[in-house]
Design a protein around this motif. Structure first.
Motif, PDB file in Angstrom:
ATOM      1  N   LEU A  14      43.612  31.663  58.668  1.00 58.51           N
ATOM      2  CA  LEU A  14      43.628  32.012  60.087  1.00 58.51           C
ATOM      3  C   LEU A  14      42.311  32.587  60.577  1.00 58.51           C
ATOM      4  O   LEU A  14      42.105  32.703  61.787  1.00 58.51           O
ATOM      5  CB  LEU A  14      44.762  33.008  60.365  1.00 58.51           C
ATOM      6  CG  LEU A  14      46.180  32.491  60.097  1.00 58.51           C
ATOM      7  CD1 LEU A  14      47.210  33.552  60.474  1.00 58.51           C
ATOM      8  CD2 LEU A  14      46.438  31.206  60.867  1.00 58.51           C
ATOM      9  N   GLY A  15      41.440  32.964  59.654  1.00 60.75           N
ATOM     10  CA  GLY A  15      40.154  33.511  60.069  1.00 60.75           C
ATOM     11  C   GLY A  15      39.457  34.204  58.926  1.00 60.75           C
ATOM     12  O   GLY A  15      39.823  34.050  57.765  1.00 60.75           O
ATOM     13  N   VAL A  16      38.415  34.986  59.274  1.00 57.17           N
ATOM     14  CA  VAL A  16      37.671  35.763  58.294  1.00 57.17           C
ATOM     15  C   VAL A  16      37.920  37.238  58.555  1.00 57.17           C
ATOM     16  O   VAL A  16      38.258  37.644  59.677  1.00 57.17           O
ATOM     17  CB  VAL A  16      36.160  35.470  58.356  1.00 57.17           C
ATOM     18  CG1 VAL A  16      35.876  34.019  58.044  1.00 57.17           C
ATOM     19  CG2 VAL A  16      35.600  35.840  59.732  1.00 57.17           C
ATOM     20  N   THR A  17      37.753  38.045  57.515  1.00 59.97           N
ATOM     21  CA  THR A  17      37.897  39.482  57.673  1.00 59.97           C
ATOM     22  C   THR A  17      36.688  40.165  57.083  1.00 59.97           C
ATOM     23  O   THR A  17      35.918  39.563  56.318  1.00 59.97           O
ATOM     24  CB  THR A  17      39.198  39.983  57.015  1.00 59.97           C
ATOM     25  OG1 THR A  17      39.448  41.338  57.421  1.00 59.97           O
ATOM     26  CG2 THR A  17      39.117  39.910  55.496  1.00 59.97           C
ATOM     27  N   ALA A  18      36.484  41.422  57.443  1.00 55.17           N
ATOM     28  CA  ALA A  18      35.379  42.222  56.915  1.00 55.17           C
ATOM     29  C   ALA A  18      35.974  43.356  56.093  1.00 55.17           C
ATOM     30  O   ALA A  18      36.804  44.125  56.592  1.00 55.17           O
ATOM     31  CB  ALA A  18      34.525  42.772  58.051  1.00 55.17           C
ATOM     32  N   ARG A  19      35.542  43.459  54.841  1.00 52.47           N
ATOM     33  CA  ARG A  19      36.111  44.464  53.940  1.00 52.47           C
ATOM     34  C   ARG A  19      35.144  44.649  52.776  1.00 52.47           C
ATOM     35  O   ARG A  19      34.103  43.992  52.708  1.00 52.47           O
ATOM     36  CB  ARG A  19      37.476  43.973  53.420  1.00 52.47           C
ATOM     37  CG  ARG A  19      38.449  45.075  53.024  1.00 52.47           C
ATOM     38  CD  ARG A  19      39.053  45.751  54.222  1.00 52.47           C
ATOM     39  NE  ARG A  19      39.719  46.994  53.850  1.00 52.47           N
ATOM     40  CZ  ARG A  19      40.280  47.815  54.721  1.00 52.47           C
ATOM     41  NH1 ARG A  19      40.272  47.541  56.008  1.00 52.47           N
ATOM     42  NH2 ARG A  19      40.854  48.933  54.321  1.00 52.47           N
ATOM     43  N   THR A  20      35.482  45.516  51.835  1.00 51.66           N
ATOM     44  CA  THR A  20      34.767  45.554  50.562  1.00 51.66           C
ATOM     45  C   THR A  20      35.505  44.641  49.592  1.00 51.66           C
ATOM     46  O   THR A  20      36.595  44.154  49.893  1.00 51.66           O
ATOM     47  CB  THR A  20      34.713  46.980  49.980  1.00 51.66           C
ATOM     48  OG1 THR A  20      36.017  47.354  49.520  1.00 51.66           O
ATOM     49  CG2 THR A  20      34.238  47.975  51.043  1.00 51.66           C
ATOM     50  N   VAL A  21      34.936  44.450  48.413  1.00 47.73           N
ATOM     51  CA  VAL A  21      35.589  43.581  47.430  1.00 47.73           C
ATOM     52  C   VAL A  21      36.631  44.330  46.606  1.00 47.73           C
ATOM     53  O   VAL A  21      37.259  43.743  45.723  1.00 47.73           O
ATOM     54  CB  VAL A  21      34.557  42.929  46.484  1.00 47.73           C
ATOM     55  CG1 VAL A  21      33.636  42.011  47.259  1.00 47.73           C
ATOM     56  CG2 VAL A  21      33.764  43.987  45.727  1.00 47.73           C
ATOM     57  N   ASP A  22      36.847  45.626  46.880  1.00 50.47           N
ATOM     58  CA  ASP A  22      37.860  46.385  46.151  1.00 50.47           C
ATOM     59  C   ASP A  22      39.244  45.785  46.391  1.00 50.47           C
ATOM     60  O   ASP A  22      39.702  45.697  47.532  1.00 50.47           O
ATOM     61  CB  ASP A  22      37.846  47.856  46.602  1.00 50.47           C
ATOM     62  CG  ASP A  22      36.568  48.569  46.221  1.00 50.47           C
ATOM     63  OD1 ASP A  22      36.489  49.036  45.082  1.00 50.47           O
ATOM     64  OD2 ASP A  22      35.644  48.632  47.061  1.00 50.47           O
ATOM     65  N   GLY A  23      39.901  45.387  45.321  1.00 49.24           N
ATOM     66  CA  GLY A  23      41.249  44.839  45.434  1.00 49.24           C
ATOM     67  C   GLY A  23      41.312  43.445  46.026  1.00 49.24           C
ATOM     68  O   GLY A  23      42.379  43.012  46.462  1.00 49.24           O
ATOM     69  N   LEU A  24      40.189  42.731  46.032  1.00 45.64           N
ATOM     70  CA  LEU A  24      40.152  41.401  46.646  1.00 45.64           C
ATOM     71  C   LEU A  24      41.062  40.437  45.889  1.00 45.64           C
ATOM     72  O   LEU A  24      40.892  40.229  44.688  1.00 45.64           O
ATOM     73  CB  LEU A  24      38.714  40.873  46.639  1.00 45.64           C
ATOM     74  CG  LEU A  24      38.471  39.518  47.300  1.00 45.64           C
ATOM     75  CD1 LEU A  24      38.769  39.592  48.782  1.00 45.64           C
ATOM     76  CD2 LEU A  24      37.029  39.088  47.072  1.00 45.64           C
ATOM     77  N   PRO A  25      42.038  39.826  46.570  1.00 47.63           N
ATOM     78  CA  PRO A  25      42.955  38.910  45.868  1.00 47.63           C
ATOM     79  C   PRO A  25      42.388  37.489  45.795  1.00 47.63           C
ATOM     80  O   PRO A  25      41.577  37.078  46.626  1.00 47.63           O
ATOM     81  CB  PRO A  25      44.202  38.937  46.754  1.00 47.63           C
ATOM     82  CG  PRO A  25      43.666  39.151  48.137  1.00 47.63           C
ATOM     83  CD  PRO A  25      42.447  40.035  47.976  1.00 47.63           C
ATOM     84  N   GLU A  26      42.825  36.759  44.787  1.00 43.72           N
ATOM     85  CA  GLU A  26      42.518  35.327  44.737  1.00 43.72           C
ATOM     86  C   GLU A  26      43.384  34.614  45.768  1.00 43.72           C
ATOM     87  O   GLU A  26      44.490  35.054  46.060  1.00 43.72           O
ATOM     88  CB  GLU A  26      42.809  34.787  43.333  1.00 43.72           C
ATOM     89  CG  GLU A  26      41.916  35.378  42.243  1.00 43.72           C
ATOM     90  CD  GLU A  26      42.222  34.785  40.880  1.00 43.72           C
ATOM     91  OE1 GLU A  26      43.248  34.076  40.750  1.00 43.72           O
ATOM     92  OE2 GLU A  26      41.445  35.046  39.950  1.00 43.72           O
ATOM     93  N   PRO A  27      42.902  33.546  46.396  1.00 42.79           N
ATOM     94  CA  PRO A  27      41.654  32.818  46.119  1.00 42.79           C
ATOM     95  C   PRO A  27      40.516  33.216  47.045  1.00 42.79           C
ATOM     96  O   PRO A  27      39.594  32.427  47.245  1.00 42.79           O
ATOM     97  CB  PRO A  27      42.088  31.375  46.374  1.00 42.79           C
ATOM     98  CG  PRO A  27      43.038  31.495  47.535  1.00 42.79           C
ATOM     99  CD  PRO A  27      43.775  32.799  47.323  1.00 42.79           C
ATOM    100  N   LEU A  28      40.584  34.389  47.648  1.00 39.66           N
ATOM    101  CA  LEU A  28      39.552  34.798  48.589  1.00 39.66           C
ATOM    102  C   LEU A  28      38.272  35.159  47.851  1.00 39.66           C
ATOM    103  O   LEU A  28      38.290  35.541  46.685  1.00 39.66           O
ATOM    104  CB  LEU A  28      40.034  35.993  49.415  1.00 39.66           C
ATOM    105  CG  LEU A  28      41.259  35.745  50.292  1.00 39.66           C
ATOM    106  CD1 LEU A  28      41.634  37.005  51.052  1.00 39.66           C
ATOM    107  CD2 LEU A  28      40.997  34.590  51.262  1.00 39.66           C
TER     108      LEU A  28
END
Length: 290
Positions: free
Chosen positions: A230-244
């Motif tokens: 649905l779009g892009v988000t801005a965050r840190t990579v802490d806890g980043l889930p696959e497949p993002l």
């Protein structure tokens, strides 16, 4: 008769710290040892393991299969050692409550394990954790309904300290590219949100049109919407889930986003012993992940 190997605890700590930092020179500085002493420790560990733990990868080193196995067990050994040490140091048995507030980024990754080890080391202490947005956590700190809290961004309280900095990145499915013909679909919390603010300021400064494609009160909702495309988000990579995956700004046609503070708040200027000890453990865990 089988001769059992007793791994050296200091060597295991060097191995785990250097691997977590991705750089044994940083580990030497962190642990107060010379680089040559660190090299001797790693050679000793490989000798005790009887196998190579590292292999060359480009200009650096990568763990071998034996190294991955050793890392898993070394972390377990150190966790148990540290838990035993904390328990023995607390024979007077600290009692009462420790109330902590945390951002959603850490609630499903390393922090629950740390809180569990802390609680097991102090069985007469009761740990209460609240996962919420930073502004609500600050309200609870200021009204003495939390003893300590972690928040992102510029939120401040009477007793706070910046304990880490993280890069803010654009996150989406791999291969996303904004061509500029349509407004950028943004997945974000409603304000106030430091990540949303950083994204909008960067987009507006670079005259990139955007639209709020998806809003959610939960981080899980933001991840789900981003995974769904649905779009892009801005965050840190802490806890980043696959497949993002984090996007390279230049490749994605988006501006860089800079860094964000991670702030530790306490309700008192001099927290009581259990809170002070938990604060120290959190600082140590964050430093190991920086």
């Amino acid at each position: 008769m089988t001769v059992r190997t007793n791994f050296d605890m200091d060597v295991l700590r060097t191995f785990v710290t250097g691997t977590a930092l991705g750089n044994f020179a940083k580990a030497a500085e962190r642990l107060g040892r010379s680089p040559s002493a660190i090299s001797l420790q790693l050679r000793k560990l490989e000798g005790q393991a009887g196998q190579a733990l590292f292999e060359k990868q480009g200009r650096g080193l990568a763990l071998t299969e034996a190294g991955e196995i050793m890392l898993h067990y070394a972390q377990r050994i150190l966790d148990l050692n540290d838990e035993a040490t904390a328990r023995l140091q607390a024979l007077e048995e600290m009692e009462g409550w420790v109330r902590i507030g945390v951002p959603q980024d850490f609630a499903e990754t390393w922090l629950p394990n740390l809180l569990g080890r802390f609680a097991r080391a102090h069985p007469k202490l009761r740990v209460e954790a609240r996962v919420d947005r930073g502004s609500r956590l600050i309200e609870r700190i200021e009204t003495d309904r939390l003893d300590l809290a972690l928040t992102w961004g510029g939120l401040r309280s009477r007793h706070d300290q910046v304990v880490a900095r993280r890069s803010i990145v654009w996150i989406s499915q791999a291969g996303f590219e904004h061509d500029g013909r349509e407004p950028l679909p943004l997945v974000a919390f409603d304000p106030p949100c430091a990540f949303r603010t950083a994204a909008l300021e960067a987009l507006d400064e670079n005259r990139i049109a955007w639209r709020h494609a998806f809003a959610s009160p939960s981080l899980a909702g933001l991840w789900a919407a981003t995974i769904a495309g649905l779009g892009v988000t801005a965050r840190t990579v802490d806890g980043l889930p696959e497949p993002l995956a984090p996007l390279t700004p230049e490749d994605a046609g988006l501006p860089p986003l800079g860094e964000i503070d991670l702030v530790l708040h306490t309700s008192r200027s001099e927290p009581h012993a259990p809170v002070a000890q938990l604060c120290a453990l959190i600082r140590e865990a964050l430093a190991a992940r920086s």
